[in-house]
Every structure is written in structure tokens, then in C-alpha cells.
Scaffold this motif. Structure first.
Motif, PDB file in Angstrom:
ATOM      1  N   LEU A 183       0.827  -1.207   0.000  1.00 58.26           N
ATOM      2  CA  LEU A 183       0.000   0.000   0.000  1.00 58.26           C
ATOM      3  C   LEU A 183       0.861   1.256   0.000  1.00 58.26           C
ATOM      4  CD1 LEU A 183      -2.763  -1.026   2.563  1.00 58.26           C
ATOM      5  CD2 LEU A 183      -3.155  -0.445   0.161  1.00 58.26           C
ATOM      6  N   ALA A 184       1.906   1.249   0.821  1.00 58.22           N
ATOM      7  CA  ALA A 184       2.785   2.415   0.892  1.00 58.22           C
ATOM      8  C   ALA A 184       3.447   2.682  -0.456  1.00 58.22           C
ATOM      9  CB  ALA A 184       3.838   2.211   1.976  1.00 58.22           C
ATOM     10  N   ALA A 185       3.853   1.616  -1.143  1.00 58.61           N
ATOM     11  CA  ALA A 185       4.474   1.777  -2.457  1.00 58.61           C
ATOM     12  C   ALA A 185       3.474   2.349  -3.459  1.00 58.61           C
ATOM     13  CB  ALA A 185       5.020   0.432  -2.948  1.00 58.61           C
ATOM     14  N   GLY A 186       2.225   1.857  -3.405  1.00 56.55           N
ATOM     15  CA  GLY A 186       1.192   2.366  -4.301  1.00 56.55           C
ATOM     16  C   GLY A 186       0.880   3.826  -4.031  1.00 56.55           C
ATOM     17  N   ILE A 187       0.872   4.194  -2.751  1.00 55.36           N
ATOM     18  CA  ILE A 187       0.625   5.594  -2.375  1.00 55.36           C
ATOM     19  C   ILE A 187       1.725   6.492  -2.927  1.00 55.36           C
ATOM     20  CG2 ILE A 187       0.573   7.182  -0.408  1.00 55.36           C
ATOM     21  CD1 ILE A 187      -0.843   4.875   1.143  1.00 55.36           C
ATOM     22  N   LYS A 206       3.111  10.644  -6.827  1.00 54.05           N
ATOM     23  CA  LYS A 206       3.921  11.203  -7.913  1.00 54.05           C
ATOM     24  C   LYS A 206       3.036  11.566  -9.110  1.00 54.05           C
ATOM     25  CE  LYS A 206       8.173   8.675  -6.755  1.00 54.05           C
ATOM     26  NZ  LYS A 206       9.109   7.607  -7.202  1.00 54.05           N
ATOM     27  N   GLU A 207       2.073  10.682  -9.430  1.00 57.92           N
ATOM     28  CA  GLU A 207       1.158  10.966 -10.532  1.00 57.92           C
ATOM     29  C   GLU A 207       0.287  12.177 -10.225  1.00 57.92           C
ATOM     30  OE1 GLU A 207       0.691   9.530 -13.635  1.00 57.92           O
ATOM     31  OE2 GLU A 207       2.649   8.662 -13.150  1.00 57.92           O
ATOM     32  N   PHE A 208      -0.132  12.282  -8.975  1.00 55.33           N
ATOM     33  CA  PHE A 208      -0.931  13.413  -8.504  1.00 55.33           C
ATOM     34  C   PHE A 208      -0.175  14.730  -8.735  1.00 55.33           C
ATOM     35  CE2 PHE A 208      -2.531  16.255  -5.198  1.00 55.33           C
ATOM     36  CZ  PHE A 208      -3.898  15.989  -5.141  1.00 55.33           C
ATOM     37  N   ILE A 209       1.064  14.771  -8.302  1.00 55.75           N
ATOM     38  CA  ILE A 209       1.894  15.976  -8.456  1.00 55.75           C
ATOM     39  C   ILE A 209       2.146  16.266  -9.935  1.00 55.75           C
ATOM     40  CG2 ILE A 209       4.189  16.939  -8.025  1.00 55.75           C
ATOM     41  CD1 ILE A 209       4.170  15.343  -5.375  1.00 55.75           C
ATOM     42  N   LYS A 210       2.430  15.211 -10.697  1.00 53.27           N
ATOM     43  CA  LYS A 210       2.701  15.379 -12.131  1.00 53.27           C
ATOM     44  C   LYS A 210       1.489  15.978 -12.839  1.00 53.27           C
ATOM     45  CE  LYS A 210       4.105  12.703 -16.205  1.00 53.27           C
ATOM     46  NZ  LYS A 210       4.455  11.331 -16.695  1.00 53.27           N
ATOM     47  N   TYR A 211       0.297  15.523 -12.494  1.00 58.57           N
ATOM     48  CA  TYR A 211      -0.911  16.046 -13.131  1.00 58.57           C
ATOM     49  C   TYR A 211      -1.090  17.528 -12.815  1.00 58.57           C
ATOM     50  CZ  TYR A 211      -5.738  16.361 -14.740  1.00 58.57           C
ATOM     51  OH  TYR A 211      -6.885  16.725 -15.413  1.00 58.57           O
ATOM     52  N   LEU A 212      -0.912  17.886 -11.550  1.00 59.44           N
ATOM     53  CA  LEU A 212      -1.072  19.292 -11.170  1.00 59.44           C
ATOM     54  C   LEU A 212      -0.050  20.174 -11.870  1.00 59.44           C
ATOM     55  CD1 LEU A 212      -1.816  19.001  -7.333  1.00 59.44           C
ATOM     56  CD2 LEU A 212      -3.445  19.341  -9.198  1.00 59.44           C
ATOM     57  N   LEU A 261      -7.857   9.593 -10.187  1.00 61.91           N
ATOM     58  CA  LEU A 261      -6.574   9.516  -9.481  1.00 61.91           C
ATOM     59  C   LEU A 261      -6.758   9.806  -8.003  1.00 61.91           C
ATOM     60  CD1 LEU A 261      -3.497   9.304  -9.374  1.00 61.91           C
ATOM     61  CD2 LEU A 261      -3.366  11.672 -10.192  1.00 61.91           C
ATOM     62  N   GLN A 262      -7.559  10.827  -7.681  1.00 66.24           N
ATOM     63  CA  GLN A 262      -7.853  11.138  -6.277  1.00 66.24           C
ATOM     64  C   GLN A 262      -8.474   9.943  -5.569  1.00 66.24           C
ATOM     65  OE1 GLN A 262     -10.300  14.685  -7.051  1.00 66.24           O
ATOM     66  NE2 GLN A 262      -9.045  15.772  -5.554  1.00 66.24           N
ATOM     67  N   THR A 263      -9.438   9.315  -6.216  1.00 63.66           N
ATOM     68  CA  THR A 263     -10.135   8.172  -5.613  1.00 63.66           C
ATOM     69  C   THR A 263      -9.175   7.025  -5.347  1.00 63.66           C
ATOM     70  OG1 THR A 263     -12.242   8.767  -6.644  1.00 63.66           O
ATOM     71  CG2 THR A 263     -11.971   6.475  -5.957  1.00 63.66           C
ATOM     72  N   ARG A 264      -8.315   6.732  -6.305  1.00 60.09           N
ATOM     73  CA  ARG A 264      -7.353   5.633  -6.128  1.00 60.09           C
ATOM     74  C   ARG A 264      -6.400   5.919  -4.981  1.00 60.09           C
ATOM     75  NH1 ARG A 264      -5.467   5.515 -11.060  1.00 60.09           N
ATOM     76  NH2 ARG A 264      -3.380   6.406 -10.694  1.00 60.09           N
TER      77      ARG A 264
END
Length: 415
Positions: free
Chosen positions: A13-17, A22-28, A54-57
Motif C-alpha cells: 500500500l505504501a508503495a502504491g501511495i 507522484k502521478e498526482f503531483i505530475k498532473y497538477l 486519481l484522487q479516488t485511487r
């Protein structure tokens, strides 16, 4: 519904987070949106579907990690006492903390208490409780200011109304749920539900008798989203059934200047509020009529009939009556005139959807159970009620959901 993280280890879970963060930051960054902070000047996050997915995941994995770290005992201890935090929010709303704290700068405890008309001890305890929820901040000992979460309720009157009416009415009714259902375990409608048990009247009558609360309720319901329906292809007048203050019609009229809108509602105070909302660029294209959607539709020759966030307020037998009442309008309009049902659509049993996505809809369904003795429905459940109302009803298209609401495109097969 099963979760993709159901059997995941803490490390997985920690690895997925980390990867999703990173994807969250990249999108913003690619959207030129600043990273979120608790500052009152923080930018709003995007609302596009791909970002919400992405937020939901990310939220699902964060929640699962917290649950595993806490364990069942700690989770239940926190869950049970978290209900008492409701008191802090309700007091802050009723005593206007969100508007009394200045937009810029801070306010000393003594001044906040005096302006709120509340003693310093309870003012202090309430705002400090909220600070632990990341609502408000303490700039220095005894001085309080907004952060991004509290300033949102100051600046957005509709959001504040939504939160306030939920605490002032809905959560009080929620406390009566078990007693109300025990009293009538096999009946559910507007007089056999927790809201009626708490206040002694159906929810619609409650607001008719309390115009000051009715206005707040209308603002709370005013949030809207555009849908993928091709409004630009319509010509003429759209009938907004149960349209309240007409906020949806007003917004659609601004986006589609070739259309007219006829707003119908049974609550005169809602219609009056709608008249006050009109601006010069839409005034001559929107009409308001008092009408009961349980009675035959009086408007003939519409280009479309829209019923938005109404069916979820009523029990099945009432929805059948509403749908039957629309038939005369469709029969009196050109063949192919659509009935657009704009409401939340629940996932079908067995469908694979994100747990948090489904929970948001299940929460809304519980609101309907508590306040209206009604429910949110799946496409299959809508289809059953449509066919019971008139076998000629056909769902031609289910428009993809954007945010909370979906759109059913329904026609009367007149062959």
C-alpha cells in the motif's frame, strides 16, 4: 464491492501511495495548478474526471493503510467519539465563526467570543476542536485565522448552506433512524422516515413553513454540473420539472442562449427566489410556474422535459406517479421529445467500482433513507419504475457520469 487493495500488505500500500502521489503531483504541474496546501490562498484542485479517478485511487490506498495501521479496536474507539465532533461544527456554524474570522489576518479569542455572543471558554474549546480537523488555524497563542478549509465556507455561500443545513436538520433526523424504522419496518416514504420522526412533518412541508430555512436549502442544492447531453441540438423550450429556484435552468440558459426554460415547482418561495436570481441576459428566456408534478404535465410542445434530483426524494410508488404525470406532456410534444432524468445512478450489484466512489453514493442513499423515506437508484431500478408508469417508456442512453450525477435519456415509444 471488493477492493483492489483488500489483500494488500502495508508495504505494498505504501508503495502504491508513493507512485500515485507522484502521478498526482505530475498532473497538477502539467495543469499549471499549484500543489495543495492549508494556506487560505491555496488554489482549487481540478475537477476533471481523470483527476478525480486519481484522487479516488490515492484516497482508497491511504484509507486502507490507516485502517491497517490502527487496527479494529482503535478504529472503533475513534469512530464512536468522532460523532461528538459534530457539536463543534454545529456551534461554529450557528454562531457564525466562519464569517466572523476575518478573511485576512487573525482575531483574538476575546473578540471572536464577543462577536459570536458566546463565552470565551466554549469558543476556545470549539475552535480548537476544529483546528485538529484542519479547519481554522492558530497563528499565535489565542489568535485564530482561516486556512484553506475554513475560508472555503466563508467565501462560498452555497457550500456553507450545504454544510449548515446538514448539521441543523439532517443529522438531527439521522439520530432518529433506528426508532423510526422500528416503528414502521415495512413502510418507507416521506411520513415513514427518520426526518418525520424527528420534526413531525414531511421534509417538504418543513421547508414550506420555514422560509428562512427554505432559502438555505435552495442554496445548498444549487451546486450543479454540466452533462454530456447535446443541449445545443435542442430548439425551443426545456421544461424544468420540480426545478426549485431554477438555478439549473439559469446556468443552462447562460451557456445555451438559443434555449428557453420553463421552471415548474410547487413551492412558491423557491420560485420567488428564482425570480430574484435572474440577470438581464436570461430574464426573457426563463419563466416560473407553480405546478405539482404529481398532476398531469400542463406544458405541451416542449423540446425536452428535465427532472433533476427529484426522483431520489420520493418512494417508488410516488416516482411512478410522477413519471405517469409527465406522459401527457410527452404525448403533447413532437415525437422523439426526451425526458431527461438527471440524478445519481447507483452501481448495479456485482459491478466493480472503487470503494470510495461507491461509498459517496451509499452516503447519499442513506440521506434519502433518513430524510425522505426514499432512495438512490440503479439504471435497472429506474427502468422498472418507468415501465410500471408506462410500458412505452424506453431508456435510450445513459450518459457517462461526471462527478456525482448521471443522466438518463428517456423517450416515449409512440409507434
Amino acid at each position: 464491492m471488493s477492493s483492489a487493495t483488500e489483500n494488500a500488505s502495508i508495504l505494498h500500500l505504501a508503495a502504491g501511495i508513493l507512485e500515485d502521489t507522484k502521478e498526482f503531483i505530475k498532473y497538477l504541474e502539467s495543469s499549471n495548478v499549484a500543489l495543495p496546501t492549508f494556506s487560505p490562498t491555496a488554489e482549487a484542485l481540478p475537477t476533471k474526471p481523470e483527476f478525480q479517478q486519481l484522487q479516488t485511487r490515492l484516497k482508497t490506498q491511504l484509507e486502507d493503510l490507516q485502517l491497517l495501521v490502527d487496527g479494529p479496536s482503535r478504529f472503533y474507539r475513534y469512530f464512536l467519539v468522532s460523532g461528538y465532533e459534530i457539536a463543534a461544527f454545529q456551534i461554529a456554524l450557528d454562531f457564525d465563526f466562519f464569517t466572523l474570522v476575518p478573511t485576512e489576518g487573525d482575531i483574538p479569542l476575546e473578540d471572536l467570543a464577543n462577536k459570536a455572543g458566546l463565552d470565551q471558554d466554549r469558543t476556545n474549546r470549539v475552535i480548537r476542536m476544529l483546528i485538529t480537523q484542519r479547519v481554522f488555524q492558530e497563528t499565535k497563542p489565542g489568535f485564530f485565522a482561516h486556512n484553506s478549509f475554513s475560508i472555503a465556507l466563508q467565501r462560498d455561500d452555497e457550500m456553507r448552506s450545504m454544510v449548515h443545513y446538514s448539521f441543523d436538520e439532517m443529522l438531527k433526523a439521522c439520530a432518529q433512524s433506528s426508532d423510526a424504522i422500528k416503528a414502521t419496518p415495512f413502510e418507507a416514504d416521506s411520513v415513514h422516515c427518520p426526518f418525520y420522526a424527528r420534526f413531525g412533518v414531511p421534509i417538504f412541508d418543513y421547508y414550506k413553513k420555514r422560509p428562512e430555512h427554505s432559502g438555505r436549502f435552495a442554496k445548498a442544492m444549487a451546486g450543479w454540473r454540466k452533462h454530456s447531453y447535446p443541449w445545443e441540438d435542442l430548439k425551443g423550450t426545456v421544461v424544468d420539472i420540480g426545478g426549485g429556484s431554477g438555478h439549473v435552468s439559469i446556468e443552462l440558459a447562460r451557456f445555451f442562449p438559443h434555449l428557453k426554460f420553463a421552471v415548474q415547482d410547487g413551492d412558491a418561495s423557491m420560485l420567488a427566489q428564482g425570480q430574484r436570481l435572474l440577470s438581464d441576459n436570461v430574464r426573457d428566456r426563463i419563466s416560473f410556474t407553480r405546478a405539482n408534478f404529481f398532476e398531469p404535465q400542463p406544458y405541451m410542445g416542449a423540446s425536452a422535459y428535465l427532472i433533476r434530483q427529484c426522483t431520489h426524494n420520493w418512494a417508488d410508488h410516488d416516482v411512478v406517479t410522477i413519471l405517469k404525470s409527465i406522459v401527457p406532456g410527452l404525448e403533447g410534444s413532437a415525437p422523439g421529445t426526451p425526458l431527461l432524468i438527471n440524478d445519481m445512478i447507483m452501481p448495479e450489484p456485482g459491478s466493480k467500482v472503487p470503494r470510495i466512489w461507491e461509498r459517496e453514493r451509499r452516503q447519499a442513499d442513506m440521506v434519502m433513507l433518513v430524510c425522505y423515506g426514499a432512495k438512490q437508484r440503479t439504471v435497472s431500478e429506474f427502468n422498472t419504475l418507468l415501465k410500471e408508469a408506462d410500458p412505452r417508456y424506453v431508456i435510450r442512453k445513459v450518459h457517462a457520469e461526471q462527478g456525482a450525477l448521471g443522466l438518463l435519456e428517456v423517450y416515449l415509444d409512440r409507434k
